[in-house]
Design a protein around this motif. Structure first.
Motif, PDB file in Angstrom:
ATOM      1  N   CYS A 142       0.831  -1.197   0.000  1.00  0.00           N
ATOM      2  CA  CYS A 142       0.000   0.000   0.000  1.00  0.00           C
ATOM      3  C   CYS A 142       0.873   1.258   0.000  1.00  0.00           C
ATOM      4  O   CYS A 142       0.613   2.215  -0.743  1.00  0.00           O
ATOM      5  CB  CYS A 142      -0.921  -0.027   1.218  1.00  0.00           C
ATOM      6  SG  CYS A 142      -2.059   1.359   1.316  1.00  0.00           S
ATOM      7  N   GLU A 143       1.924   1.254   0.831  1.00  0.00           N
ATOM      8  CA  GLU A 143       2.832   2.411   0.875  1.00  0.00           C
ATOM      9  C   GLU A 143       3.577   2.583  -0.448  1.00  0.00           C
ATOM     10  O   GLU A 143       3.815   3.713  -0.903  1.00  0.00           O
ATOM     11  CB  GLU A 143       3.811   2.233   2.035  1.00  0.00           C
ATOM     12  CG  GLU A 143       3.148   2.332   3.410  1.00  0.00           C
ATOM     13  CD  GLU A 143       4.107   1.993   4.536  1.00  0.00           C
ATOM     14  OE1 GLU A 143       3.794   2.342   5.688  1.00  0.00           O
ATOM     15  OE2 GLU A 143       5.158   1.375   4.261  1.00  0.00           O
ATOM     16  N   TRP A 174       1.153   4.058  -2.898  1.00  0.00           N
ATOM     17  CA  TRP A 174       0.924   5.473  -2.557  1.00  0.00           C
ATOM     18  C   TRP A 174       2.094   6.331  -3.033  1.00  0.00           C
ATOM     19  O   TRP A 174       1.907   7.423  -3.583  1.00  0.00           O
ATOM     20  CB  TRP A 174       0.744   5.599  -1.044  1.00  0.00           C
ATOM     21  CG  TRP A 174       0.382   6.984  -0.609  1.00  0.00           C
ATOM     22  CD1 TRP A 174      -0.848   7.524  -0.504  1.00  0.00           C
ATOM     23  CD2 TRP A 174       1.306   8.026  -0.236  1.00  0.00           C
ATOM     24  NE1 TRP A 174      -0.784   8.825  -0.089  1.00  0.00           N
ATOM     25  CE2 TRP A 174       0.532   9.171   0.085  1.00  0.00           C
ATOM     26  CE3 TRP A 174       2.685   8.103  -0.151  1.00  0.00           C
ATOM     27  CZ2 TRP A 174       1.106  10.363   0.497  1.00  0.00           C
ATOM     28  CZ3 TRP A 174       3.268   9.293   0.246  1.00  0.00           C
ATOM     29  CH2 TRP A 174       2.480  10.410   0.574  1.00  0.00           C
ATOM     30  N   SER A 175       3.317   5.836  -2.828  1.00  0.00           N
ATOM     31  CA  SER A 175       4.499   6.608  -3.242  1.00  0.00           C
ATOM     32  C   SER A 175       4.539   6.791  -4.755  1.00  0.00           C
ATOM     33  O   SER A 175       4.817   7.895  -5.257  1.00  0.00           O
ATOM     34  CB  SER A 175       5.762   5.896  -2.746  1.00  0.00           C
ATOM     35  OG  SER A 175       6.917   6.582  -3.173  1.00  0.00           O
ATOM     36  N   GLN A 223      -5.740   4.937  -0.667  1.00  0.00           N
ATOM     37  CA  GLN A 223      -4.569   4.195  -0.194  1.00  0.00           C
ATOM     38  C   GLN A 223      -4.150   4.650   1.203  1.00  0.00           C
ATOM     39  O   GLN A 223      -3.711   3.843   2.030  1.00  0.00           O
ATOM     40  CB  GLN A 223      -3.403   4.380  -1.176  1.00  0.00           C
ATOM     41  CG  GLN A 223      -3.604   3.722  -2.518  1.00  0.00           C
ATOM     42  CD  GLN A 223      -3.581   2.207  -2.420  1.00  0.00           C
ATOM     43  OE1 GLN A 223      -2.863   1.633  -1.624  1.00  0.00           O
ATOM     44  NE2 GLN A 223      -4.412   1.557  -3.222  1.00  0.00           N
ATOM     45  N   ARG A 224      -4.318   5.938   1.490  1.00  0.00           N
ATOM     46  CA  ARG A 224      -3.956   6.447   2.823  1.00  0.00           C
ATOM     47  C   ARG A 224      -4.862   5.830   3.887  1.00  0.00           C
ATOM     48  O   ARG A 224      -4.394   5.382   4.937  1.00  0.00           O
ATOM     49  CB  ARG A 224      -4.079   7.971   2.855  1.00  0.00           C
ATOM     50  CG  ARG A 224      -3.654   8.589   4.195  1.00  0.00           C
ATOM     51  CD  ARG A 224      -4.050  10.052   4.270  1.00  0.00           C
ATOM     52  NE  ARG A 224      -5.505  10.211   4.290  1.00  0.00           N
ATOM     53  CZ  ARG A 224      -6.229  10.013   5.384  1.00  0.00           C
ATOM     54  NH1 ARG A 224      -5.666   9.650   6.527  1.00  0.00           N
ATOM     55  NH2 ARG A 224      -7.538  10.169   5.334  1.00  0.00           N
ATOM     56  N   ARG A 266      -3.987   2.185   4.418  1.00  0.00           N
ATOM     57  CA  ARG A 266      -2.780   2.011   5.242  1.00  0.00           C
ATOM     58  C   ARG A 266      -3.095   2.200   6.717  1.00  0.00           C
ATOM     59  O   ARG A 266      -2.620   1.448   7.582  1.00  0.00           O
ATOM     60  CB  ARG A 266      -1.714   3.026   4.819  1.00  0.00           C
ATOM     61  CG  ARG A 266      -0.427   2.905   5.626  1.00  0.00           C
ATOM     62  CD  ARG A 266       0.479   4.106   5.421  1.00  0.00           C
ATOM     63  NE  ARG A 266       1.674   3.988   6.237  1.00  0.00           N
ATOM     64  CZ  ARG A 266       1.731   4.235   7.541  1.00  0.00           C
ATOM     65  NH1 ARG A 266       0.627   4.622   8.176  1.00  0.00           N
ATOM     66  NH2 ARG A 266       2.852   4.098   8.221  1.00  0.00           N
ATOM     67  N   LEU A 317      -5.153   8.176  -4.117  1.00  0.00           N
ATOM     68  CA  LEU A 317      -4.181   8.436  -3.045  1.00  0.00           C
ATOM     69  C   LEU A 317      -4.861   8.448  -1.680  1.00  0.00           C
ATOM     70  O   LEU A 317      -4.365   7.855  -0.706  1.00  0.00           O
ATOM     71  CB  LEU A 317      -3.473   9.778  -3.282  1.00  0.00           C
ATOM     72  CG  LEU A 317      -2.277   9.767  -4.241  1.00  0.00           C
ATOM     73  CD1 LEU A 317      -1.840  11.198  -4.544  1.00  0.00           C
ATOM     74  CD2 LEU A 317      -1.123   8.971  -3.651  1.00  0.00           C
ATOM     75  N   GLU A 318      -6.014   9.116  -1.588  1.00  0.00           N
ATOM     76  CA  GLU A 318      -6.731   9.173  -0.312  1.00  0.00           C
ATOM     77  C   GLU A 318      -7.208   7.783   0.108  1.00  0.00           C
ATOM     78  O   GLU A 318      -7.171   7.430   1.299  1.00  0.00           O
ATOM     79  CB  GLU A 318      -7.926  10.121  -0.444  1.00  0.00           C
ATOM     80  CG  GLU A 318      -8.786  10.245   0.807  1.00  0.00           C
ATOM     81  CD  GLU A 318      -8.027  10.779   1.997  1.00  0.00           C
ATOM     82  OE1 GLU A 318      -6.937  11.357   1.813  1.00  0.00           O
ATOM     83  OE2 GLU A 318      -8.497  10.608   3.135  1.00  0.00           O
ATOM     84  N   ASN A 365       1.890   9.241  -5.792  1.00  0.00           N
ATOM     85  CA  ASN A 365       2.256  10.598  -5.370  1.00  0.00           C
ATOM     86  C   ASN A 365       3.289  11.207  -6.321  1.00  0.00           C
ATOM     87  O   ASN A 365       3.216  12.386  -6.673  1.00  0.00           O
ATOM     88  CB  ASN A 365       2.791  10.543  -3.934  1.00  0.00           C
ATOM     89  CG  ASN A 365       2.732  11.906  -3.256  1.00  0.00           C
ATOM     90  OD1 ASN A 365       1.762  12.641  -3.392  1.00  0.00           O
ATOM     91  ND2 ASN A 365       3.798  12.246  -2.558  1.00  0.00           N
TER      92      ASN A 365
END
Length: 575
Positions: A470-471, A474-475, A508-509, A512, A505-506, A478
Motif C-alpha cells: 500500500c505504501e 501510494w508513493s 490508499q492512505r 494504510r 491516493l486518499e 504521489n
C-alpha cells in the motif's frame, strides 16, 4: 450450674413441701445409719431460678432412681426446667447413700441468644439456647435484639428468621446479610439498524433459492440514526449489617470511537449517531462506520478488475479471469467463475464457485486459479476446484470438491441444510469442522486439519506485506501526481485524471491506516483456546485423514457418524 449441682448450701431457701411429696423426718434417737434412704423435698428459689433438693435420712424412704426423681420434678411443676442427667444421678446417689443436705437439682432458664457479627460486617449469626421453663424466644424479642445491634430490617433473612422462631433454638445460624451495592453499568451502545446476519440466501424445502426474496444488502441514507449511546449509571448503594452504607462503583463513561467514518452526531441528541453519507453501515465496538457501497451488474469486460475501498454488491456473476477486491463486504448474487474475490469483511456467494486447476506444484499439490478470501465469514452454495479462506466461519451448503479450504473458526458443510459433502483436496479449521459426509465411495484422498496453527506470526507478516505494498503504491501515485502538477493542465493531461489520482491516493492512505490499526490489534491480542473437533453426521469414507491439534489418523475403512476429538496422542470418537 455444674458447680452448684453437688454443693450443699446450708440455709438454702426452703419452700413448703412440693406437691406429691410426703413429709419425712428422722426421730431424734434415730441415726442416719438406721435409715434406709433419704427422703427428697423439692423447693424453688425465685432469685437464683434454681430448684433445690433437701435430702433427709428416713426409714420410711425408698431408694430412688433418676427416672423417679425426674417424675417427682414433673409432678412438682419443674419438669420443663434444665435438669442434666449427671446432676440427677449425683442427687440419686446421695439420697440412696443416706447423705443429707441441700443440693441443686434443676434450673429454670430463659431463652438466651448469642449474636456474632462477621469481621467484614457482611453477616450476623445467631446461636440461640432454648428456654428451660423460662421465657421463650418471641418475634418481637429477636427484632428488638437486632435493632439494638443496629441491623437494618431489610438485611434480615426472612426464612432463617422464621425457622429460628419455630424451632426455638439455633446453632450459628445466619440471620442477617448485608445488601451489596449494585455497581453502575458502563456506557452501552445500542444498534438502531438491521445487522448483516440475514444476508445469506434462504432456501425453500426443495433446496431452491428465490433470488427475488433475498434480503437486501443494508444501505443507509444520510441522516439515518445508526446507534444510540446509553450513558453509564452510578449504581445503587448497599448497606452492611450494622447499617453502614456500601458505596457502588460507578460505570465507566465511554465515548464513540474515533473510527466512525461516514457518521456524525445528531444535532438534537449528541448520544445518537447518524449517517452522514449514503452507504453500508458496519457495526463497531463503540460506534458505526458507514462505507460507501458500489453496485455492479456483473464483473466482466464492462467493469474490468475492481479494487474498491468499501463494500461491493454484484447483482450477477464474477466472470472468468477478473479480480475483485473490496475492504468491506462483498456479495455476489450469482456465480464466481475462475476468478479471484477478496473481501475485507464477509464474502457471500449466492450461487456456486466453479474453478479450474493449473496443474501441480513441486509438492504435488493442485495449483488453483480461483481464489476466495474473506476477513470475516465466507459462504457459498458449492465450491469446485477453488482456494477459499475465511478469517471467521466458512460455510458450504452442498459440496466442496477438490478444493483447498481454510477457516479461522468453524468450517461448516451442509449446516443446517444441504448435502454437506467434502470430497478431495484439504480443509483446515481453527476450531471445528462439521460436515455430513467426508470423502467419497471412490476413496478420494481427503485431508482434514483442525486446531490452532501458529497463525499470528503468519498473519502479521501478511498484513505487513500488504501495508508495504500500500505504501509503495501510494508513493508511486504521489510521484506521478507531482509530475502531472508540474506539467499543468493540458489536453493530454486533463484535470479529471489528476482528480482520479488524488482520490486513489486518499483511498490508499485510509487503507494504510486500517492495516496499521489491525496490525496493532493482532499483535496485542491473545487468542482464547477452545475444544477442537471434527463432527461427521452421516458418513466418513476410507482414505480420509483427520488431524486435530497435531494428532493425525488416516481411516482405511468406511466409518459411520463420528464426533472426533483429541485425547492425549490419539483421536477418539466422543458419543
Amino acid at each position: 450450674m455444674g458447680d452448684n449441682s453437688n454443693r450443699t448450701v446450708p440455709g438454702a431457701p426452703r419452700s413448703a413441701t412440693a406437691p406429691g411429696q410426703q413429709e419425712s423426718s428422722v426421730p431424734a434417737d434415730q441415726t442416719p445409719e438406721q435409715a434406709r434412704a433419704c427422703a427428697i423435698d423439692l423447693s424453688f428459689d425465685s432469685e437464683s431460678s434454681l430448684v433445690w433438693a433437701h435430702l433427709t435420712p428416713s426409714r420410711a424412704a425408698q431408694p430412688v432412681s433418676v427416672a423417679s426423681l425426674r417424675a417427682q420434678l414433673e409432678t412438682s411443676g419443674f419438669g420443663a426446667y434444665h435438669a442434666p442427667e449427671a446432676t440427677l444421678e449425683s442427687v440419686v446417689q446421695k439420697a440412696n447413700n443416706r447423705q443429707p443436705g441441700d443440693f441443686v437439682v434443676a434450673e429454670r432458664r430463659d431463652a438466651q441468644p448469642e449474636w456474632q457479627v462477621s469481621d467484614d460486617r457482611e453477616a450476623v449469626y445467631l446461636t440461640l439456647h432454648r428456654a428451660w421453663g423460662g421465657r421463650p424466644v418471641t418475634r418481637n424479642y429477636l427484632l428488638e435484639e437486632l435493632a439494638q445491634l443496629g441491623v437494618p430490617e431489610r438485611c434480615i433473612l426472612a426464612i432463617p428468621f422464621e425457622e429460628v422462631l419455630s424451632m426455638g433454638q439455633a446453632e450459628h445460624q445466619i440471620i442477617a446479610r448485608a445488601i451489596p451495592p449494585k455497581n453502575g453499568e458502563n456506557t452501552r451502545f445500542e444498534t438502531l439498524i438491521e445487522g448483516d446476519r440475514d444476508l445469506s440466501p434462504v432456501e425453500d424445502d426443495k433446496g431452491r433459492v428465490d433470488m427475488h426474496q433475498l434480503h437486501d444488502f443494508v444501505v443507509v441514507d444520510p441522516g439515518t440514526p445508526l446507534m444510540r449511546r446509553i450513558p453509564a449509571t452510578q449504581g445503587e448503594a448497599g448497606v452492611n449489617v450494622l447499617g453502614e452504607p456500601l458505596e457502588p462503583r460507578p460505570g465507566k463513561e465511554l465515548p464513540y470511537g474515533k473510527d466512525c467514518e461516514g457518521t456524525e452526531p445528531d444535532a438534537r441528541d449528541p448520544d445518537i449517531l447518524c449517517a452522514s453519507i449514503k452507504g453500508h453501515p458496519v457495526t463497531l465496538r463503540q460506534g458505526v462506520r458507514v462505507d460507501p457501497v458500489l453496485r455492479v451488474k456483473n464483473v466482466d469486460l464492462s467493469t474490468g478488475d475492481i479494487d474498491f475501498d468499501g463494500s461491493l454488491e454484484v447483482a450477477g456473476d464474477v466472470t472468468s479471469g477478473f479480480v475483485v477486491s473490496a475492504t468491506g463486504d462483498v456479495i455476489v448474487r450469482g456465480m464466481v467463475e475462475k476468478a479471484e474475490v477478496y473481501a475485507g469483511k464477509s464474502l457471500i456467494i449466492s450461487g456456486g464457485v466453479m474453478g479450474e486447476d493449473a496443474g501441480q506444484d513441486d509438492r504435488g499439490q493442485l495449483t488453483l486459479r480461483t481464489r476466495l478470501r474473506a476477513g470475516d465469514n465466507l459462504s457459498a452454495k458449492f465450491i469446485n476446484l477453488a482456494e477459499a479462506s475465511a478469517g471467521g466461519d466458512l460455510e458450504v451448503r452442498e459440496y466442496a470438491l477438490q478444493s483447498q479450504l481454510s477457516a479461522g473458526r468453524d468450517l461448516l458443510l451442509g449446516q443446517p441444510s444441504g448435502k454437506g459433502s467434502l470430497i478431495g483436496g484439504w480443509a483446515r479449521a481453527g476450531r471445528a469442522l462439521v460436515a455430513n459426509v467426508l470423502g467419497s465411495e471412490a476413496s478420494v484422498a481427503t485431508e482434514v486439519i483442525v486446531g490452532k496453527p501458529p497463525r499470528k506470526r503468519k498473519l502479521l507478516g501478511r498484513l505487513r506485506q500488504e501495508k508495504e505494498l500500500c505504501e509503495h503504491n501510494w508513493s508511486k501515485l504521489n510521484d506521478a501526481l507531482a509530475t502531472l502538477e508540474q506539467q499543468g493542465t493540458t489536453e493530454a493531461v486533463p484535470e479529471t485524471k489528476r482528480a482520479r489520482i488524488r482520490t486513489t491516493l486518499e483511498s490508499q492512505r485510509r487503507r494504510r491506516g486500517r492495516l496499521q490499526a489491525l496490525i496493532e490489534r493482532v499483535a496485542a491480542r491473545q487468542r482464547a483456546g477452545a475444544d477442537c473437533r471434527v463432527h461427521v453426521k452421516r458418513q466418513l469414507y476410507a482414505n480420509v485423514s483427520v488431524t486435530i491439534d497435531g494428532v493425525r489418523h488416516t481411516y482405511h475403512q468406511d466409518q459411520g457418524p463420528r464426533h472426533l476429538v483429541r485425547s492425549g496422542a490419539e483421536l477418539i470418537n466422543r458419543a
